[in-house]
Motif scaffolding. Structure first.
Motif, PDB file in Angstrom:
ATOM      1  N   LEU A  27       0.813  -1.216   0.000  1.00 21.36           N
ATOM      2  CA  LEU A  27       0.000   0.000   0.000  1.00 21.36           C
ATOM      3  C   LEU A  27       0.848   1.268   0.000  1.00 21.36           C
ATOM      4  O   LEU A  27       0.483   2.264  -0.616  1.00 21.36           O
ATOM      5  CB  LEU A  27      -0.930   0.016   1.219  1.00 21.36           C
ATOM      6  N   VAL A  28       1.985   1.237   0.670  1.00 19.25           N
ATOM      7  CA  VAL A  28       2.803   2.436   0.848  1.00 19.25           C
ATOM      8  C   VAL A  28       3.808   2.631  -0.289  1.00 19.25           C
ATOM      9  O   VAL A  28       4.124   3.759  -0.650  1.00 19.25           O
ATOM     10  CB  VAL A  28       3.538   2.371   2.208  1.00 19.25           C
ATOM     11  N   ALA A  29       4.305   1.553  -0.863  1.00 20.31           N
ATOM     12  CA  ALA A  29       5.340   1.651  -1.891  1.00 20.31           C
ATOM     13  C   ALA A  29       4.812   2.398  -3.117  1.00 20.31           C
ATOM     14  O   ALA A  29       3.687   2.159  -3.548  1.00 20.31           O
ATOM     15  CB  ALA A  29       5.813   0.255  -2.288  1.00 20.31           C
ATOM     16  N   PRO A  30       5.631   3.317  -3.685  1.00 22.08           N
ATOM     17  CA  PRO A  30       5.168   4.062  -4.863  1.00 22.08           C
ATOM     18  C   PRO A  30       5.113   3.176  -6.105  1.00 22.08           C
ATOM     19  O   PRO A  30       5.863   2.209  -6.231  1.00 22.08           O
ATOM     20  CB  PRO A  30       6.229   5.159  -5.025  1.00 22.08           C
ATOM     21  N   GLY A  31       4.245   3.561  -7.029  1.00 21.81           N
ATOM     22  CA  GLY A  31       4.121   2.828  -8.285  1.00 21.81           C
ATOM     23  C   GLY A  31       5.254   3.183  -9.234  1.00 21.81           C
ATOM     24  O   GLY A  31       6.100   4.049  -8.945  1.00 21.81           O
ATOM     25  N   GLU A  32       5.276   2.531 -10.374  1.00 23.15           N
ATOM     26  CA  GLU A  32       6.358   2.733 -11.347  1.00 23.15           C
ATOM     27  C   GLU A  32       6.383   4.162 -11.880  1.00 23.15           C
ATOM     28  O   GLU A  32       7.447   4.761 -12.024  1.00 23.15           O
ATOM     29  CB  GLU A  32       6.199   1.742 -12.498  1.00 23.15           C
ATOM     30  N   GLN A  33       5.214   4.743 -12.138  1.00 23.80           N
ATOM     31  CA  GLN A  33       5.179   6.119 -12.642  1.00 23.80           C
ATOM     32  C   GLN A  33       5.706   7.094 -11.588  1.00 23.80           C
ATOM     33  O   GLN A  33       6.450   8.026 -11.909  1.00 23.80           O
ATOM     34  CB  GLN A  33       3.752   6.503 -13.038  1.00 23.80           C
ATOM     35  N   ARG A  34       5.346   6.873 -10.354  1.00 26.48           N
ATOM     36  CA  ARG A  34       5.825   7.750  -9.281  1.00 26.48           C
ATOM     37  C   ARG A  34       7.338   7.602  -9.104  1.00 26.48           C
ATOM     38  O   ARG A  34       8.040   8.574  -8.845  1.00 26.48           O
ATOM     39  CB  ARG A  34       5.091   7.430  -7.975  1.00 26.48           C
ATOM     40  N   LYS A  35       7.850   6.385  -9.249  1.00 23.85           N
ATOM     41  CA  LYS A  35       9.299   6.167  -9.146  1.00 23.85           C
ATOM     42  C   LYS A  35      10.031   6.952 -10.232  1.00 23.85           C
ATOM     43  O   LYS A  35      11.058   7.581  -9.963  1.00 23.85           O
ATOM     44  CB  LYS A  35       9.633   4.683  -9.274  1.00 23.85           C
ATOM     45  N   GLN A  36       9.504   6.893 -11.462  1.00 21.53           N
ATOM     46  CA  GLN A  36      10.135   7.620 -12.562  1.00 21.53           C
ATOM     47  C   GLN A  36      10.098   9.131 -12.315  1.00 21.53           C
ATOM     48  O   GLN A  36      11.068   9.841 -12.585  1.00 21.53           O
ATOM     49  CB  GLN A  36       9.445   7.281 -13.890  1.00 21.53           C
ATOM     50  N   ALA A  37       8.968   9.624 -11.789  1.00 18.25           N
ATOM     51  CA  ALA A  37       8.860  11.054 -11.492  1.00 18.25           C
ATOM     52  C   ALA A  37       9.852  11.452 -10.408  1.00 18.25           C
ATOM     53  O   ALA A  37      10.482  12.513 -10.477  1.00 18.25           O
ATOM     54  CB  ALA A  37       7.437  11.397 -11.069  1.00 18.25           C
ATOM     55  N   MET A  38      10.013  10.604  -9.396  1.00 22.92           N
ATOM     56  CA  MET A  38      10.954  10.898  -8.315  1.00 22.92           C
ATOM     57  C   MET A  38      12.387  10.919  -8.843  1.00 22.92           C
ATOM     58  O   MET A  38      13.192  11.763  -8.430  1.00 22.92           O
ATOM     59  CB  MET A  38      10.814   9.857  -7.203  1.00 22.92           C
ATOM     60  N   LEU A  39      12.715  10.012  -9.760  1.00 19.15           N
ATOM     61  CA  LEU A  39      14.065   9.984 -10.325  1.00 19.15           C
ATOM     62  C   LEU A  39      14.355  11.248 -11.131  1.00 19.15           C
ATOM     63  O   LEU A  39      15.466  11.769 -11.106  1.00 19.15           O
ATOM     64  CB  LEU A  39      14.246   8.748 -11.209  1.00 19.15           C
ATOM     65  N   LYS A  40      13.350  11.747 -11.853  1.00 20.30           N
ATOM     66  CA  LYS A  40      13.545  12.963 -12.641  1.00 20.30           C
ATOM     67  C   LYS A  40      13.742  14.184 -11.755  1.00 20.30           C
ATOM     68  O   LYS A  40      14.408  15.142 -12.137  1.00 20.30           O
ATOM     69  CB  LYS A  40      12.345  13.185 -13.562  1.00 20.30           C
ATOM     70  N   GLU A  41      13.164  14.162 -10.557  1.00 16.45           N
ATOM     71  CA  GLU A  41      13.255  15.302  -9.644  1.00 16.45           C
ATOM     72  C   GLU A  41      14.546  15.325  -8.836  1.00 16.45           C
ATOM     73  O   GLU A  41      14.850  16.318  -8.186  1.00 16.45           O
ATOM     74  CB  GLU A  41      12.069  15.287  -8.683  1.00 16.45           C
TER      75      GLU A  41
END
Length: 89
Positions: A27-41
């Protein structure tokens, strides 16, 4: 018989705890799209930040090479970047 009962209860409690922990992690772990967004930031993705980090590493390496080649204590320099000698007061 009592020992077996206690072992089964402990096993059931540990299994339930592991199940609850796994469910919370999902439930807490981010999804793949959120991971990619975090990497870009991340700051390391900015080209200017990477160039600055490379330049800083080059300066540190140059200072270490100079320190290895001389008997002078480079830690006492006033201006670390300039390469000039002199002790601080």
């Amino acid at each position: 018989m009592e020992t077996l009962r206690k072992a089964l209860i402990v096993g059931a409690l540990l299994g339930a705890g592991a199940g609850v922990g796994s469910a919370l992690f999902v439930l807490v772990a981010p999804g793949e799209q959120r991971k990619q967004a975090m990497l870009k930031e991340m700051p390391e993705q900015d080209p200017r930040r990477r160039e600055e980090a490379v330049r800083t590493k080059e300066l540190v390496l140059a200072t270490l090479q100079e320190a290895a080649a001389t008997q002078e204590n480079v830690a006492w320099r006033k201006n670390w970047m300039g390469g000039g000698g002199g002790k601080s007061a």
